[in-house]
Write an enzyme that holds these catalytic residues in place. Structure first.
Site, PDB file in Angstrom:
ATOM      1  N   ASP A   1      -3.216  13.222  14.467  1.00  0.00           N
ATOM      2  CA  ASP A   1      -3.132  11.735  14.388  1.00  0.00           C
ATOM      3  C   ASP A   1      -2.590  11.092  15.511  1.00  0.00           C
ATOM      4  O   ASP A   1      -1.700  11.457  15.974  1.00  0.00           O
ATOM      5  CB  ASP A   1      -1.903  11.450  13.136  1.00  0.00           C
ATOM      6  CG  ASP A   1      -1.404  11.695  11.903  1.00  0.00           C
ATOM      7  OD1 ASP A   1      -2.988  11.490  11.611  1.00  0.00           O
ATOM      8  OD2 ASP A   1      -1.492  12.473  10.760  1.00  0.00           O
TER       9      ASP A   1
ATOM     10  N   ASP B   1      -5.743   6.735   1.189  1.00  0.00           N
ATOM     11  CA  ASP B   1      -4.297   7.143   1.253  1.00  0.00           C
ATOM     12  C   ASP B   1      -3.716   6.847   0.280  1.00  0.00           C
ATOM     13  O   ASP B   1      -3.284   5.584  -0.735  1.00  0.00           O
ATOM     14  CB  ASP B   1      -3.963   6.198   2.646  1.00  0.00           C
ATOM     15  CG  ASP B   1      -4.607   7.042   3.914  1.00  0.00           C
ATOM     16  OD1 ASP B   1      -5.164   8.168   3.679  1.00  0.00           O
ATOM     17  OD2 ASP B   1      -3.882   6.380   4.533  1.00  0.00           O
TER      18      ASP B   1
HETATM   19  O1  1PR Z   1       1.362  16.496   8.110  1.00  0.00           O
HETATM   20  O2  1PR Z   1       0.363  17.989   6.698  1.00  0.00           O
HETATM   21  O3  1PR Z   1       2.086  16.288   5.583  1.00  0.00           O
HETATM   22  O4  1PR Z   1      -0.184  14.793   6.045  1.00  0.00           O
HETATM   23  C1  1PR Z   1       0.061  14.014   6.211  1.00  0.00           C
HETATM   24  C2  1PR Z   1      -0.725  12.865   5.829  1.00  0.00           C
HETATM   25  O5  1PR Z   1      -1.224  11.699   5.898  1.00  0.00           O
HETATM   26  C3  1PR Z   1      -2.250  13.164   7.351  1.00  0.00           C
HETATM   27  O6  1PR Z   1      -3.549  13.532   7.317  1.00  0.00           O
HETATM   28  C4  1PR Z   1      -2.142  12.020   8.259  1.00  0.00           C
HETATM   29  O7  1PR Z   1      -3.283  11.496   8.624  1.00  0.00           O
HETATM   30  C5  1PR Z   1      -1.778  10.546   6.656  1.00  0.00           C
HETATM   31  N1  1PR Z   1      -0.849   9.820   7.292  1.00  0.00           N
HETATM   32  C6  1PR Z   1       0.744  10.094   6.919  1.00  0.00           C
HETATM   33  N2  1PR Z   1       1.467   8.657   7.155  1.00  0.00           N
HETATM   34  C7  1PR Z   1       0.045   8.062   7.353  1.00  0.00           C
HETATM   35  C8  1PR Z   1      -0.653   6.079   7.153  1.00  0.00           C
HETATM   36  O8  1PR Z   1      -0.674   5.377   7.371  1.00  0.00           O
HETATM   37  N3  1PR Z   1       1.382   5.930   7.164  1.00  0.00           N
HETATM   38  N4  1PR Z   1      -2.690   8.242   6.615  1.00  0.00           N
HETATM   39  C9  1PR Z   1      -1.458   8.255   7.324  1.00  0.00           C
HETATM   40  C10 1PR Z   1      -3.301   8.169   7.955  1.00  0.00           C
HETATM   41  C11 1PR Z   1      -5.667   8.191   8.349  1.00  0.00           C
HETATM   42  C12 1PR Z   1      -6.663   7.887   7.325  1.00  0.00           C
HETATM   43  C13 1PR Z   1      -6.822   6.450   7.285  1.00  0.00           C
HETATM   44  C14 1PR Z   1      -8.044   6.234   8.738  1.00  0.00           C
HETATM   45  C15 1PR Z   1      -9.123   5.987   8.301  1.00  0.00           C
HETATM   46  N5  1PR Z   1      -4.025   8.031   7.456  1.00  0.00           N
HETATM   47  O9  1PR Z   1      -5.985   8.493   6.074  1.00  0.00           O
HETATM   48  O10 1PR Z   1      -7.649   6.396   6.185  1.00  0.00           O
HETATM   49  O11 1PR Z   1      -7.813   6.147   9.573  1.00  0.00           O
HETATM   50  O12 1PR Z   1      -8.587   4.128   7.990  1.00  0.00           O
HETATM   51  P1  1PR Z   1      -9.068   2.880   8.023  1.00  0.00           P
HETATM   52  O13 1PR Z   1     -11.517   3.133   8.238  1.00  0.00           O
HETATM   53  O14 1PR Z   1      -8.870   1.811   7.719  1.00  0.00           O
HETATM   54  O15 1PR Z   1      -9.216   2.626   9.522  1.00  0.00           O
HETATM   55  P2  1PR Z   1       1.324  16.495   6.477  1.00  0.00           P
END
Ligand code: 1PR
Length: 549
Positions: free
Chosen positions: A403, A244
């Site tokens: 999400d 991320d």
């Molecule tokens: O909406 O097309 O612009 O895409 C935005 C992207 O950013 C999406 O894929 C969304 O999932 C991601 N995103 C947005 N905000 C966050 C955040 O964390 N604040 N991250 C985010 C999503 C989820 C995974 C994470 C897993 C595993 N993060 O990427 O890595 O949950 O984590 P873990 O193994 O530590 O539990 P768009």
């Protein structure tokens, strides 16, 4: 020795990856953009890479005058290597676009994998069967990266091809056997992607460029460990490392990690957590044996991606040294630049592909597309990024990043969305729940649920689901298995489990209990609790096939 390698440029999605791989091997690369290009006469070795739709590719080849030019090149006896659709185009035709004509050097047609009993596309690492045909050092115990829905099926074996003088490596996906690689005279082609098959793939490319055919000698221990048992349709269990990425308060692009999507440190300064530099971590996980790397630009909803050059630069740099598939997500949508220029999602995706991405992942815009799909009576109008990008680059290049978060209700009648009866009631004793889709990194909620979303996206042309879970993200308590099962049953395209992995056993239970096609981890790797290799060793000790390097 050949110093310059020429590559046919039909704007294929894997052009940058193959260029990177060949440059990494120490060669200079020159692109040939039309059949009339005089460079083609000088070429000593030609690569024909392709991904996506057979018809789109063959028509592009024809429009650029490549059909006769490549036929003459082949007739001259100089070596040519086709990759993926670059292999398919050597065949007569494909069920994918029956009106489109291939080069017909192989007298066979391609057809689609049957999807009743396995996910389609085939995405992942499979082995080859050589049946005595040794060429270019192909390794029958090695794992090569495949991503395709169509193939040259061999219901009756490769006998007919061998009679025509082809040396053939086959592969089996579920109950279907198909041509994985073939060679005759100066022609060599692979259905899989050597440029994305790690060190083994690089070795294969090197062998082709040097026109060498080393023999592979495996010890009995290796053979026992690496031989395919076809328990997962023939594919290894894929482990994906996810980064991320966002700018921290100092403006540097860092890898961060949230708890339920909150990436600010709770104890101390409240600063954005900084877990390392994206390119360095990508390289580290590649060396540890990650089967894919995913980069998510998590603040794309506020940044304009075309100005967000550092993320493109991250990808460009990472793609030069990490030879496994790279997915990039965040901001894949139609955008308007500050000067008013409108840039389509397709062009944004194209920019990422040209920087080395193999797939793009779509989050927020996938929710909009699914909502419109239902409003229009379960129909797409061809304009969503899912449709435009999959049409141009193939469905395998389009991942949907979801999400969702769990919402409890008293009974299934309380929501129009698909519910499940959970084993884990909430504090009010409610057992029924649905998974609400969110947008903009959990900041907004949609009225549709995850089951509805993934089915709509599959119908619109998506090739894979990256299934996050806001409730589990960063918790280390394991994946939400109920969510994974729900989505795995909803679609035929591959599903990647994400959010909550805290120990190797969590990966094991997700694979065994839900049948997901890949598992993604973030915090577990960034915090150094386990390496990718340790997770894979655990899976391997417990009887699950993984790609070991
Ligand atoms: O909406 O097309 O612009 O895409 C935005 C992207 O950013 C999406 O894929 C969304 O999932 C991601 N995103 C947005 N905000 C966050 C955040 O964390 N604040 N991250 C985010 C999503 C989820 C995974 C994470 C897993 C595993 N993060 O990427 O890595 O949950 O984590 P873990 O193994 O530590 O539990 P768009």
């Amino acid at each position: 020795m050949v110093q310059v390698v020429h590559i046919v440029d039909v704007e294929s999605g894997n052009l940058q990856s193959i260029t990177n791989a060949i440059e990494h091997l120490g060669y200079e690369v020159k692109l040939i953009r039309s059949g009339a290009d005089p460079e083609l006469d000088k070429a000593e070795t030609l690569i024909l890479p392709g991904v996506g739709n057979f018809g789109h590719f063959t028509r592009n080849m024809r429009a650029r005058g490549f059909v006769d030019a490549i036929s003459s090149y082949i007739a001259s006896g100089r070596p040519l290597m086709g990759i993926c659709v670059g292999l398919q185009v050597l065949f007569r035709s494909s069920e994918e676009d029956p009106g489109a004509e291939g080069l017909a050097l192989v007298d066979m047609s391609l057809s689609r994998f049957r999807d009743e009993s396995k996910p389609v596309p085939e995405i992942g690492w499979n082995t080859l069967q050589l049946d005595g045909d040794q060429f270019f050092g192909l390794d029958p115990c090695g794992r090569y990266y495949f991503v395709h829905s169509y193939a040259a099926m061999l219901a009756n074996g490769a006998g007919r091809l061998r009679e025509q003088g082809w040396r053939v490596a086959t592969a089996r996906y579920g109950d279907e056997r198909f041509v994985a690689a073939l060679a005759r005279g100066n022609l060599f082609a692979t259905q899989f992607h050597p440029e994305k098959s790690g060190k083994l793939g690089l070795q294969l490319l090197a062998n082709f460029l040097k026109q060498q055919h080393p023999s592979i000698d495996r010890g009995s221990q290796d053979i026992e460990l690496l031989t395919n048992d076809y328990s997962n349709y023939g594919l290894t269990r894929r482990i994906i490392a996810c980064l991320d990425v966002r700018a921290n308060d100092e403006g540097d692009l860092v890898v961060t990690k949230g708890d339920q999507y909150d990436v600010r440190d709770k104890q101390e300064s409240g600063a954005i957590r900084n877990l390392g530099k994206p390119v360095e971590l990508a390289q580290l996980y590649y060396e540890q044996g990650a089967d894919e790397i995913t980069f998510l630009n998590i603040t794309s909803f506020k940044d304009c991606p075309l100005r967000d050059a550092p993320m493109l630069e991250v990808l460009r740099l990472a793609a030069k040294t990490t030879f496994v598939p790279l997915t990039v997500g965040g901001g894949i949508r139609d955008i308007v630049d500050p000067d008013g220029t409108r840039i389509s999602a397709l062009d944004v995706a194209g920019l990422y592909f040209r920087s080395g991405a193999d797939k793009v992942s779509i989050g927020t815009d996938a929710v909009y597309a699914a909502e419109r799909y239902y409003e229009a009576g379960t129909r797409g109008d061809g304009s969503s990024p899912i449709e435009t990008i999959s049409k141009a680059y193939g469905s395998q290049a389009v991942v949907i990043s979801v999400d969702p978060k769990r919402v409890y209700v008293d009974s299934p009648d309380d929501t129009p969305n698909k519910t499940i009866e959970s084993k884990y009631p909430n504090s009010k004793g409610q057992r029924w729940c649905w998974y609400q889709c969110t947008l903009k990194g959990g900041r907004e909620c949609s009225k549709i649920g995850v089951w509805e979303l993934v089915r709509a996206c599959e119908a619109l042309g998506a090739g894979e689901i990256l299934l996050n879970c806001i409730d589990r993200d960063g918790t280390n308590v394991g994946y939400d298995l109920e969510l994974l099962k729900l989505v795995k049953y909803a679609v035929k395209i591959p599903v990647v489990a994400s959010s909550g992995a805290g120990k190797p056993e969590h990966f094991q239970e997700a694979f065994l209990e839900t049948g997901v096609d890949a598992c993604l981890g973030a915090g577990i790797f960034h915090r150094g609790e386990y390496t990718v290799r340790e997770v894979k060793d655990h899976l391997s000790r417990n009887g699950l096939k993984v790609r070991l390097i």
